[in-house]
Write a protein that holds these residues in place. Structure first.
Motif, PDB file in Angstrom:
ATOM      1  N   MET A   1      28.478  52.032  40.615  1.00 17.77           N
ATOM      2  CA  MET A   1      29.370  52.601  41.591  1.00 17.77           C
ATOM      3  C   MET A   1      30.791  52.180  41.250  1.00 17.77           C
ATOM      4  O   MET A   1      31.055  51.021  41.003  1.00 17.77           O
ATOM      5  CB  MET A   1      29.029  52.091  42.994  1.00 17.77           C
ATOM      6  N   GLY A   2      31.669  53.136  41.253  1.00 18.85           N
ATOM      7  CA  GLY A   2      33.064  52.831  41.029  1.00 18.85           C
ATOM      8  C   GLY A   2      33.718  52.282  42.291  1.00 18.85           C
ATOM      9  O   GLY A   2      33.122  52.268  43.362  1.00 18.85           O
ATOM     10  N   ARG A   3      34.946  51.852  42.163  1.00 20.22           N
ATOM     11  CA  ARG A   3      35.687  51.266  43.292  1.00 20.22           C
ATOM     12  C   ARG A   3      35.794  52.271  44.436  1.00 20.22           C
ATOM     13  O   ARG A   3      36.200  53.414  44.244  1.00 20.22           O
ATOM     14  CB  ARG A   3      37.074  50.856  42.834  1.00 20.22           C
ATOM     15  N   GLY A   4      35.384  51.838  45.644  1.00 23.01           N
ATOM     16  CA  GLY A   4      35.498  52.674  46.826  1.00 23.01           C
ATOM     17  C   GLY A   4      34.401  53.703  47.010  1.00 23.01           C
ATOM     18  O   GLY A   4      34.360  54.383  48.016  1.00 23.01           O
ATOM     19  N   GLN A   5      33.490  53.843  46.054  1.00 26.23           N
ATOM     20  CA  GLN A   5      32.423  54.833  46.177  1.00 26.23           C
ATOM     21  C   GLN A   5      31.392  54.381  47.201  1.00 26.23           C
ATOM     22  O   GLN A   5      31.172  53.193  47.406  1.00 26.23           O
ATOM     23  CB  GLN A   5      31.733  55.080  44.844  1.00 26.23           C
ATOM     24  N   GLU A   6      30.769  55.370  47.847  1.00 31.14           N
ATOM     25  CA  GLU A   6      29.736  55.110  48.833  1.00 31.14           C
ATOM     26  C   GLU A   6      28.463  55.856  48.468  1.00 31.14           C
ATOM     27  O   GLU A   6      28.517  56.925  47.874  1.00 31.14           O
ATOM     28  CB  GLU A   6      30.163  55.593  50.220  1.00 31.14           C
ATOM     29  N   VAL A   7      27.338  55.283  48.855  1.00 33.57           N
ATOM     30  CA  VAL A   7      26.036  55.916  48.688  1.00 33.57           C
ATOM     31  C   VAL A   7      25.329  55.844  50.034  1.00 33.57           C
ATOM     32  O   VAL A   7      25.290  54.790  50.666  1.00 33.57           O
ATOM     33  CB  VAL A   7      25.197  55.195  47.610  1.00 33.57           C
TER      34      VAL A   7
ATOM     35  N   MET B   1      16.570  50.476  49.785  1.00 30.43           N
ATOM     36  CA  MET B   1      17.387  49.614  48.934  1.00 30.43           C
ATOM     37  C   MET B   1      16.557  48.498  48.333  1.00 30.43           C
ATOM     38  O   MET B   1      15.732  47.906  48.996  1.00 30.43           O
ATOM     39  CB  MET B   1      18.528  49.017  49.748  1.00 30.43           C
ATOM     40  N   VAL B   2      16.775  48.248  47.043  1.00 29.73           N
ATOM     41  CA  VAL B   2      16.070  47.184  46.355  1.00 29.73           C
ATOM     42  C   VAL B   2      17.026  46.056  45.967  1.00 29.73           C
ATOM     43  O   VAL B   2      16.765  44.901  46.211  1.00 29.73           O
ATOM     44  CB  VAL B   2      15.357  47.719  45.100  1.00 29.73           C
ATOM     45  N   HIS B   3      18.166  46.407  45.363  1.00 23.93           N
ATOM     46  CA  HIS B   3      19.107  45.397  44.883  1.00 23.93           C
ATOM     47  C   HIS B   3      20.525  45.954  44.916  1.00 23.93           C
ATOM     48  O   HIS B   3      20.762  47.095  44.553  1.00 23.93           O
ATOM     49  CB  HIS B   3      18.772  44.999  43.450  1.00 23.93           C
ATOM     50  N   ALA B   4      21.465  45.109  45.352  1.00 26.84           N
ATOM     51  CA  ALA B   4      22.882  45.471  45.325  1.00 26.84           C
ATOM     52  C   ALA B   4      23.663  44.312  44.733  1.00 26.84           C
ATOM     53  O   ALA B   4      23.445  43.156  45.093  1.00 26.84           O
ATOM     54  CB  ALA B   4      23.389  45.776  46.726  1.00 26.84           C
ATOM     55  N   ASP B   5      24.571  44.631  43.790  1.00 28.89           N
ATOM     56  CA  ASP B   5      25.441  43.601  43.227  1.00 28.89           C
ATOM     57  C   ASP B   5      26.356  43.032  44.308  1.00 28.89           C
ATOM     58  O   ASP B   5      26.609  43.674  45.336  1.00 28.89           O
ATOM     59  CB  ASP B   5      26.319  44.190  42.116  1.00 28.89           C
ATOM     60  N   GLU B   6      26.870  41.839  44.046  1.00 25.52           N
ATOM     61  CA  GLU B   6      27.834  41.235  44.959  1.00 25.52           C
ATOM     62  C   GLU B   6      29.066  42.134  45.036  1.00 25.52           C
ATOM     63  O   GLU B   6      29.566  42.605  44.009  1.00 25.52           O
ATOM     64  CB  GLU B   6      28.229  39.848  44.454  1.00 25.52           C
ATOM     65  N   GLY B   7      29.536  42.386  46.233  1.00 22.61           N
ATOM     66  CA  GLY B   7      30.681  43.268  46.418  1.00 22.61           C
ATOM     67  C   GLY B   7      30.292  44.639  46.918  1.00 22.61           C
ATOM     68  O   GLY B   7      31.128  45.400  47.379  1.00 22.61           O
ATOM     69  N   VAL B   8      29.004  44.985  46.840  1.00 20.24           N
ATOM     70  CA  VAL B   8      28.503  46.232  47.409  1.00 20.24           C
ATOM     71  C   VAL B   8      27.969  45.875  48.791  1.00 20.24           C
ATOM     72  O   VAL B   8      27.011  45.122  48.920  1.00 20.24           O
ATOM     73  CB  VAL B   8      27.400  46.861  46.534  1.00 20.24           C
TER      74      VAL B   8
ATOM     75  N   VAL C   1      33.204  48.077  38.444  1.00 20.90           N
ATOM     76  CA  VAL C   1      31.973  48.845  38.615  1.00 20.90           C
ATOM     77  C   VAL C   1      30.847  47.905  39.027  1.00 20.90           C
ATOM     78  O   VAL C   1      30.679  46.828  38.455  1.00 20.90           O
ATOM     79  CB  VAL C   1      31.610  49.575  37.303  1.00 20.90           C
ATOM     80  N   LYS C   2      30.085  48.299  40.035  1.00 23.54           N
ATOM     81  CA  LYS C   2      28.949  47.530  40.529  1.00 23.54           C
ATOM     82  C   LYS C   2      27.709  48.410  40.523  1.00 23.54           C
ATOM     83  O   LYS C   2      27.802  49.631  40.476  1.00 23.54           O
ATOM     84  CB  LYS C   2      29.205  47.002  41.948  1.00 23.54           C
ATOM     85  N   TYR C   3      26.542  47.776  40.583  1.00 26.82           N
ATOM     86  CA  TYR C   3      25.287  48.515  40.507  1.00 26.82           C
ATOM     87  C   TYR C   3      24.469  48.364  41.777  1.00 26.82           C
ATOM     88  O   TYR C   3      24.468  47.314  42.420  1.00 26.82           O
ATOM     89  CB  TYR C   3      24.467  48.038  39.309  1.00 26.82           C
ATOM     90  N   LEU C   4      23.784  49.451  42.131  1.00 24.17           N
ATOM     91  CA  LEU C   4      22.905  49.499  43.281  1.00 24.17           C
ATOM     92  C   LEU C   4      21.594  50.112  42.802  1.00 24.17           C
ATOM     93  O   LEU C   4      21.582  51.227  42.289  1.00 24.17           O
ATOM     94  CB  LEU C   4      23.540  50.369  44.368  1.00 24.17           C
ATOM     95  N   SER C   5      20.506  49.373  42.910  1.00 23.85           N
ATOM     96  CA  SER C   5      19.190  49.879  42.510  1.00 23.85           C
ATOM     97  C   SER C   5      18.473  50.386  43.743  1.00 23.85           C
ATOM     98  O   SER C   5      18.504  49.743  44.790  1.00 23.85           O
ATOM     99  CB  SER C   5      18.366  48.770  41.867  1.00 23.85           C
ATOM    100  N   ALA C   6      17.816  51.519  43.637  1.00 21.16           N
ATOM    101  CA  ALA C   6      17.164  52.116  44.793  1.00 21.16           C
ATOM    102  C   ALA C   6      15.783  52.642  44.432  1.00 21.16           C
ATOM    103  O   ALA C   6      15.528  53.026  43.298  1.00 21.16           O
ATOM    104  CB  ALA C   6      18.014  53.252  45.332  1.00 21.16           C
ATOM    105  N   THR C   7      14.917  52.640  45.426  1.00 18.89           N
ATOM    106  CA  THR C   7      13.600  53.271  45.292  1.00 18.89           C
ATOM    107  C   THR C   7      13.414  54.216  46.464  1.00 18.89           C
ATOM    108  O   THR C   7      14.101  54.117  47.471  1.00 18.89           O
ATOM    109  CB  THR C   7      12.468  52.229  45.328  1.00 18.89           C
ATOM    110  N   SER C   8      12.482  55.086  46.335  1.00 14.24           N
ATOM    111  CA  SER C   8      12.163  56.020  47.405  1.00 14.24           C
ATOM    112  C   SER C   8      11.005  55.474  48.221  1.00 14.24           C
ATOM    113  O   SER C   8      10.140  54.769  47.706  1.00 14.24           O
ATOM    114  CB  SER C   8      11.786  57.363  46.788  1.00 14.24           C
TER     115      SER C   8
END
Length: 74
Positions: A1-7, A14-21, A52-59
């Motif tokens: 995810m770029g700066r300011g982006q939302e999901v 949600m499974v994992h979110a980097d620090e800052g997300v 840039v930060k990462y967000l891992s997701a599952t359904s």
């Protein structure tokens, strides 16, 4: 995810979110949500960092996640 982006994610996906997300709770159109039998609340994840930060997701159900570049439709 770029700066300011939302999901926006479904509850429990949600499974994992980097620090800052960080999670942000928002409400939807209440009448529309009730008619469509959807949740009134949405969980948004927003990147509040400058990098840039990462967000891992599952359904919650078997499915595919298809990324869509919404900037094309502006």
């Amino acid at each position: 995810m770029g700066r300011g982006q939302e999901v926006i994610m479904e509850p429990g996906s949600m499974v994992h979110a980097d620090e800052g997300v960080e999670p942000v709770t928002a409400t939807t159109n209440i009448v529309g949500a009730l008619i469509a039998n959807q949740d009134i609340f949405q969980l948004k994840w927003r990147n509040k960092c400058t990098s840039v930060k990462y967000l891992s997701a599952t359904s919650a159900v078997p499915s595919k996640i298809i990324p869509i570049d919404l900037s094309v439709y502006r």
